[in-house]
Scaffold this motif. Structure first.
Motif, short mmCIF file in Angstrom:
data_model
loop_
_atom_site.label_atom_id
_atom_site.label_comp_id
_atom_site.label_asym_id
_atom_site.label_seq_id
_atom_site.Cartn_x
_atom_site.Cartn_y
_atom_site.Cartn_z
N ALA A 320 -8.43 -1.28 -15.00
CA ALA A 320 -7.77 -0.77 -16.26
C ALA A 320 -7.83 0.60 -14.53
N ASP A 321 -8.58 0.59 -13.61
CA ASP A 321 -8.15 1.79 -12.84
C ASP A 321 -9.06 1.49 -11.59
N TRP A 322 -9.47 0.32 -11.22
CA TRP A 322 -10.85 0.55 -10.20
C TRP A 322 -9.22 0.59 -9.22
N TYR A 323 -9.50 1.14 -7.79
CA TYR A 323 -8.61 1.31 -6.67
C TYR A 323 -9.48 1.66 -5.20
N GLY A 324 -8.69 1.74 -4.28
CA GLY A 324 -9.26 2.54 -2.71
C GLY A 324 -10.25 1.86 -2.33
N PHE A 325 -10.72 0.95 -2.82
CA PHE A 325 -11.88 0.84 -2.15
C PHE A 325 -11.72 0.15 -0.41
N LYS A 326 -10.15 -0.66 -0.46
CA LYS A 326 -9.92 -1.09 0.58
C LYS A 326 -8.55 -0.72 1.21
N MET A 327 -7.41 -1.34 1.80
CA MET A 327 -6.00 -0.61 2.71
C MET A 327 -5.55 -1.07 0.90
N GLU A 328 -5.43 -2.98 0.75
CA GLU A 328 -4.62 -3.11 -0.08
C GLU A 328 -4.25 -3.02 -1.21
N ALA A 329 -5.83 -1.94 -2.14
CA ALA A 329 -6.02 -1.22 -3.39
C ALA A 329 -5.86 -0.15 -3.83
N TYR A 330 -5.16 0.44 -2.55
CA TYR A 330 -4.85 1.55 -2.38
C TYR A 330 -3.06 2.54 -3.37
N ASP A 331 -2.76 1.45 -3.67
CA ASP A 331 -1.28 2.22 -4.33
C ASP A 331 -1.30 2.10 -5.75
N ALA A 332 -2.88 1.56 -6.25
CA ALA A 332 -3.02 1.41 -7.64
C ALA A 332 -2.33 2.51 -8.62
N VAL A 333 -2.26 2.42 -9.75
CA VAL A 333 -1.57 3.67 -10.74
C VAL A 333 -2.73 3.02 -12.23
N ARG A 334 -2.93 4.16 -12.40
CA ARG A 334 -3.77 3.67 -14.20
C ARG A 334 -2.24 2.79 -15.01
N GLU A 335 -1.59 3.41 -14.97
CA GLU A 335 -0.47 2.87 -16.15
C GLU A 335 0.18 0.80 -15.42
N ASN A 336 -1.20 0.99 -14.86
CA ASN A 336 -0.90 -1.05 -14.55
C ASN A 336 -0.89 -2.07 -15.55
#
Length: 461
Positions: A320-336
């Motif tokens: 739902a909202d895990w992101y930002g813990f490494k570079m490839e996870a940075y461009d996540a959005v909660r609306e995914n």
């Protein structure tokens, strides 16, 4: 002339002898493709009628003040005005909810069990970038207390246990029923197809680049993956020809056996992949190699290629909202998740975590709320498909479970309130119609030996 005549006769005789014997190929030997079969036997259950509940059937249906009947391990009927079978347990669920059991498509329970000590770290065979020969089930420890916590806290009735993501090819996954058992075979979901865990992106290139070996880059990831599939295609051709025509048996290779199963469509591909551009590359690669990707896991950028995923009929298993813990996870959005759903693609909420698996209902609630904030008013009964029907489809078990339809396995959760509320918990959980958990009955609170005596767990008298 005499010698030539004798020689010609001998040659003809030898030729005839060869046609009669040497020309007959040996019949192919049948290879056991599943030497570790399920020994699962459902626990005994009583006929049950639950009445007065709001039912979310797992496929997008909703029934207010509904009733559901469970008989002989199956859902017998769902609706209103139903009669209780003879001798049935009748439960008044007024004000409560009944849902299809939650299915987690991405778990490492048993392979990374609690207590989390080095001796229990059995999920990554990080000794080479391509290890399709390993099977996650051979690391599963059935006593992992995470299983009972997922059942009692999270309403999880089935889950897929995957190898880790250190490798491009991590090995086979296994789908299990969340029941107490002494062996993993007794947990295995009967008839569920195996999966193949693949990975792209940062993990493989970091693990093996740090060892000064390929792959050390994303282009290295793809090159090694392509060559592995080329080898698998050759292996498949050899074995297909042998099984059709007989002759000399090709050499067995456990790694290639798994990949051959994928190419034949018997083993489902679950691909760890975060970035949208890499998902598109992996789709192209799969077409070159001749297999189909079933599900991208983590998939934090699925929203960028949701139309592509819908067109290719590929599921996305997402947080739902895990992101930002490494570079490839940075461009996540909660609306995914809601964006993928709105595009007509298959959206799934997954955990990848022993704590997250206990709150997948809340994760779905967060995603549903994010969708509503952006204007996508996704109803509760539709959002529940992210937790039951869609995971079941991704695992190839939808004919058996994943929704509350007559004839399907009675994998059912009675919640003490709205399951999208932070304050609601499972009150009762049935698997194949057997009551596996009852919050009101201390005898039906399964716990691991490693939790006995802990506050709130087991017998502390």
């Amino acid at each position: 002339m005499h010698r030539r005549a004798i020689g010609a006769a001998a040659f003809a005789a030898a030729l005839l002898t060869g046609c009669a014997t040497g020309g007959d190929k040996a019949k192919p030997v049948r290879i056991n493709q599943d030497p570790f079969p399920s020994t699962y036997q459902r626990y005994p259950g009583a006929p049950t009628l639950i009445r007065g509940v709001t039912i979310l059937d797992g496929e997008g249906g909703r029934i207010e003040s509904g009733e559901i009947v469970l008989v002989d391990g199956k859902v017998q009927a769902v609706g209103t005005g139903l009669s209780a079978p003879s001798g049935a347990v009748v439960i008044d669920g007024t004000g409560k909810y009944v849902t299809a059991g939650i299915i987690d498509v991405h778990s490492h329970l048993g392979d990374y069990p609690s207590p989390s000590v080095e001796a229990h770290q059995d999920g990554n065979e990080a000794t080479g970038p391509a290890r399709p020969e390993v099977w996650a089930e051979h690391s599963v420890w059935p006593q992992d207390p995470g299983f009972s916590r997922a059942l009692t806290n999270g309403g999880v009735t089935a889950l897929q246990i995957l190898p880790g993501s250190a490798n491009l090819f991590g090995g086979r996954s296994v789908t299990v029923k969340n029941v107490p058992a002494r062996t993993v075979q007794a947990m295995k979901f009967p008839g569920a197809p195996y999966g193949l865990k693949m990975a792209c992106g940062e993990n493989p290139k970091r693990v093996y680049g740090s060892k000064n070996q390929a792959p050390a880059t994303r282009m290295g990831n793809i090159a090694v993956t392509r060559q592995t599939w080329i080898n698998a295609q050759k292996y498949k051709r050899e074995w297909d020809a042998y099984e059709e025509d007989g002759g000399e048996m090709p050499d067995r290779d456990l790694a290639m056996d798994t990949l051959r199963g994928v190419l034949a469509g018997d083993i489902l591909v679950h691909n760890h992949c975060y970035r949208a551009d890499e998902m598109a590359v992996m789709i192209d690669l799969s077409k070159e190699a001749g297999y189909k990707i079933g599900t991208f896991h983590h998939a934090v950028e699925s929203y960028k290629v949701a139309d592509l995923l819908a067109r290719e009929s590929i599921c996305s298993a997402m947080w739902a909202d895990w992101y930002g813990f490494k570079m490839e996870a940075y461009d996540a959005v909660r609306e995914n998740i809601p964006l993928v759903h709105q595009a007509g693609a298959c959206a799934i909420v997954h955990s990848d975590d022993p704590n997250g698996i206990q709150r997948l209902n809340q994760e779905a609630a967060k995603a549903m709320a994010a969708g509503r904030r952006m204007g996508a008013n996704i109803p509760e009964e539709v959002a529940w498909t992210w937790l039951s029907a869609n995971p079941a489809k991704a695992l190839g078990i939808f004919e058996q479970t994943g929704s509350l339809k007559p004839g399907k396995n009675a994998d059912v959760v009675l919640w003490n309130g709205n399951p999208f509320s932070n304050y609601s918990r499972p009150e009762r959980v049935w698997i194949d119609g057997a009551l596996m958990y009852d919050a009101n009955n201390p005898r039906l609170r399964p716990v691991s030996d490693f939790e006995l005596g802990q506050p709130g767990e087991g017998d502390v008298k």
